[in-house]
Design a protein around this motif. Structure first.
Motif, mmCIF file in Angstrom:
data_model
loop_
_atom_site.group_PDB
_atom_site.id
_atom_site.type_symbol
_atom_site.label_atom_id
_atom_site.label_comp_id
_atom_site.label_asym_id
_atom_site.label_seq_id
_atom_site.Cartn_x
_atom_site.Cartn_y
_atom_site.Cartn_z
ATOM 1 N N PRO A 143 0.804 -1.225 0.000
ATOM 2 C CA PRO A 143 0.000 0.000 0.000
ATOM 3 C C PRO A 143 0.840 1.279 0.000
ATOM 4 O O PRO A 143 0.390 2.319 -0.459
ATOM 5 C CB PRO A 143 -0.805 -0.092 1.297
ATOM 6 N N ASP A 144 2.085 1.204 0.516
ATOM 7 C CA ASP A 144 2.962 2.380 0.498
ATOM 8 C C ASP A 144 4.080 2.232 -0.518
ATOM 9 O O ASP A 144 5.008 3.040 -0.533
ATOM 10 C CB ASP A 144 3.572 2.605 1.895
ATOM 11 N N SER A 174 -4.674 -6.917 3.988
ATOM 12 C CA SER A 174 -4.255 -5.651 3.392
ATOM 13 C C SER A 174 -5.095 -5.393 2.148
ATOM 14 O O SER A 174 -4.785 -5.865 1.056
ATOM 15 C CB SER A 174 -2.765 -5.729 3.032
ATOM 16 N N SER A 176 -5.735 -2.356 0.899
ATOM 17 C CA SER A 176 -5.285 -1.191 0.127
ATOM 18 C C SER A 176 -4.056 -1.477 -0.737
ATOM 19 O O SER A 176 -3.491 -0.561 -1.317
ATOM 20 C CB SER A 176 -5.012 -0.014 1.062
ATOM 21 N N TRP A 358 -8.273 3.496 -2.425
ATOM 22 C CA TRP A 358 -7.106 3.342 -1.535
ATOM 23 C C TRP A 358 -7.315 4.142 -0.242
ATOM 24 O O TRP A 358 -7.087 3.651 0.859
ATOM 25 C CB TRP A 358 -5.889 3.833 -2.315
ATOM 26 N N ARG A 362 -7.841 2.566 3.558
ATOM 27 C CA ARG A 362 -6.945 2.932 4.669
ATOM 28 C C ARG A 362 -7.708 3.512 5.848
ATOM 29 O O ARG A 362 -7.310 3.370 6.998
ATOM 30 C CB ARG A 362 -5.862 3.901 4.165
#
Ligand code: NAD
Length: 421
Positions: A143-144, A174, A176, A358, A362
């Protein structure tokens, strides 16, 4: 085989570079930044070995390119297609960088692909390819880090497998890590319609800026998939007469205007346009040359080249597909006073709602379709006018203006972050 293919024009990475160079030159971009932004940050090629249903082992090739991580994690689709090449993935990744910057969402650009023919794979084989591809890329996804999405040959189910494989490795849920998921798995309302919706907003704003009434316009749409079908429906909803639409097999034309609801029903029942009763048939090549006000190429790359561009009679082209017009064709269209609303602006509604997906994942808080649409409308209208104003101020095409806006934004952040060494 595309009858308008011109050897030397069809490499999408070179097509991206040709536009990049024009825009960078106009901006007077610093030579160091020029080198950074022209070069993909990271490229990964992976072998994807899979036991097929008949017990044989096949090794597929997979790619993931992260063009830029300056403004945020990489964002971009995964394509399953027999014609995927590294240069195509590079171009698509770079276009994602520019697209995210044009609509000012906090992502860099990425893209991925696996060389395979999804029409010849069973669901079981598709799942195995997806999971092995994701497992091989596990260190660069997240996600990052890099957030995939659907593209040609992939869909919500494939996104669900990506989410599950990543979650199993991360030892936590997870959602995202990927967008374009089914709603129950953290997908966003409005995502399926988002790209066509964004195209409609751009067309509406372009017509309004030129003082043209949509109800006086005729449009032809190439492609009757997610993007083409939704765009046709939404343009018809604002009074535009849709006189032609196509799929890979050919086009249907009706000078009195096609009933897009009937086209949708036909597609839902038969999966392609053949046999649609209320219209004549023609080829995709002829559709592109119809005398219409608005032409929406929403199928694939390189359909308007230097070969057929002189015969394009539309007054305005709104690009639904990525890279439907080659760099050589750009010049001809501009000489002929045809306005092109470029892909990195026109089809950015999709990534805008992917960004919302996204964000919602989150937060763990989900918006209604109205809220998603209102937020997207605001971003698309603002982005359209940012690009149109830049185009007027610098006396360049909307495409070069969109590149200039995007390159300027990415260059500024790259400079502020500095070079780590
Ligand atoms: P899709 O697979 O749903 O539909 C593609 C359509 O184009 C189908 O009707 C197919 O028959 C037709 N087609 C395919 N190859 C063709 C060819 N050579 N000639 C004529 N017609 C052809 O795909 P989609 O999601 O609608 O995407 C279409 C284009 O838009 C692609 O370039 C994609 O990268 C781009 N795009 C899609 C999104 C999205 O959110 N889906 C977002 C941005 C850009």
């Amino acid at each position: 085989m595309n009858p308008n293919q011109v050897l030397g024009e069809e490499n999408p990475f070179e097509a991206m570079h040709a536009r990049f160079d024009l825009a960078a030159n106009k901006l007077g971009l610093d030579p160091g930044l020029y080198q950074i932004l022209r070069t993909p940050d990271r490229e990964m090629t992976v072998a994807v070995p899979v036991y097929m249903d008949d017990g044989t082992l096949q090794v597929f090739t997979g790619y993931r390119v992260q063009h830029s991580l300056a403004r945020g994690p990489a964002k971009g689709g995964v394509r399953f297609d027999p014609n995927v090449t590294l240069d195509e993935v590079r171009a698509l990744a770079a276009w994602m960088t520019w697209k995210c910057a044009v609509v000012n969402v906090p992502f860099g650009g990425g893209k991925g692909g696996v060389v395979c023919d999804p029409s010849k794979l069973s669901p079981n084989e598709t799942e195995k390819i997806t999971r092995r591809y994701v497992a091989s890329l596990i260190d660069i996804l997240g996600p990052d880090r890099d957030i995939p999405a659907p593209d040609m040959g992939t869909n919500g189910q494939v996104m669900a497998w990506i989410m599950d494989t990543y979650s199993m490795h991360a030892r936590r849920v997870s959602t995202s890590v990927v967008t374009g998921k089914p709603i129950g798995l953290g997908g966003s309302q409005g995502r399926i319609e988002a790209t066509g919706h964004g195209l409609q907003i751009c067309t509406r704003e372009a017509l309004s800026r030129s003082g043209i009434d949509p109800a006086q316009c005729r449009a032809a749409v190439q492609g009757a998939g997610n993007v083409g079908r939704v765009t046709a429906k939404r343009l018809a909803g604002m009074g535009v007469k849709i006189v032609a639409i196509s799929d890979i097999h050919g086009a249907i034309v009706n000078e009195d205007g096609l009933d897009i609801d009937a086209v949708e029903t036909h597609l839902a029942q038969h999966r392609d346009l053949s046999g649609f009763a209320s219209g004549d048939t023609t080829t995709n090549a002829e559709l592109l040359e119809l005398p219409v006000d608005i032409l929406v190429p929403a199928a694939t790359e390189n359909v308007i080249t230097s070969k057929n561009a002189p015969r394009v009679r539309a007054k305005m082209i709104v690009e639904g597909a990525n890279g439907p017009v080659t760099a050589a064709a750009d010049k001809i269209l501009q000489q002929n006073d045809i306005t092109v609303v470029p892909d990195i602006l026109a089809n950015a509604g999709g990534v805008t709602v992917s960004y919302f997906e996204w964000v919602q994942d989150r937060m763990g808080l989900f918006w209604s379709e109205d809220e998603v649409d209102t937020r997207m409308e605001k971003i698309m209208v603002q982005s359209f006018h940012d690009v149109a104003t830049m185009s007027e101020n610098f006396e360049v095409s909307m495409r070069i203006a969109a590149y200039m806006l995007a390159i300027d934004r990415v260059a500024e952040i790259t400079k502020i972050r500095g070079i780590y060494a």
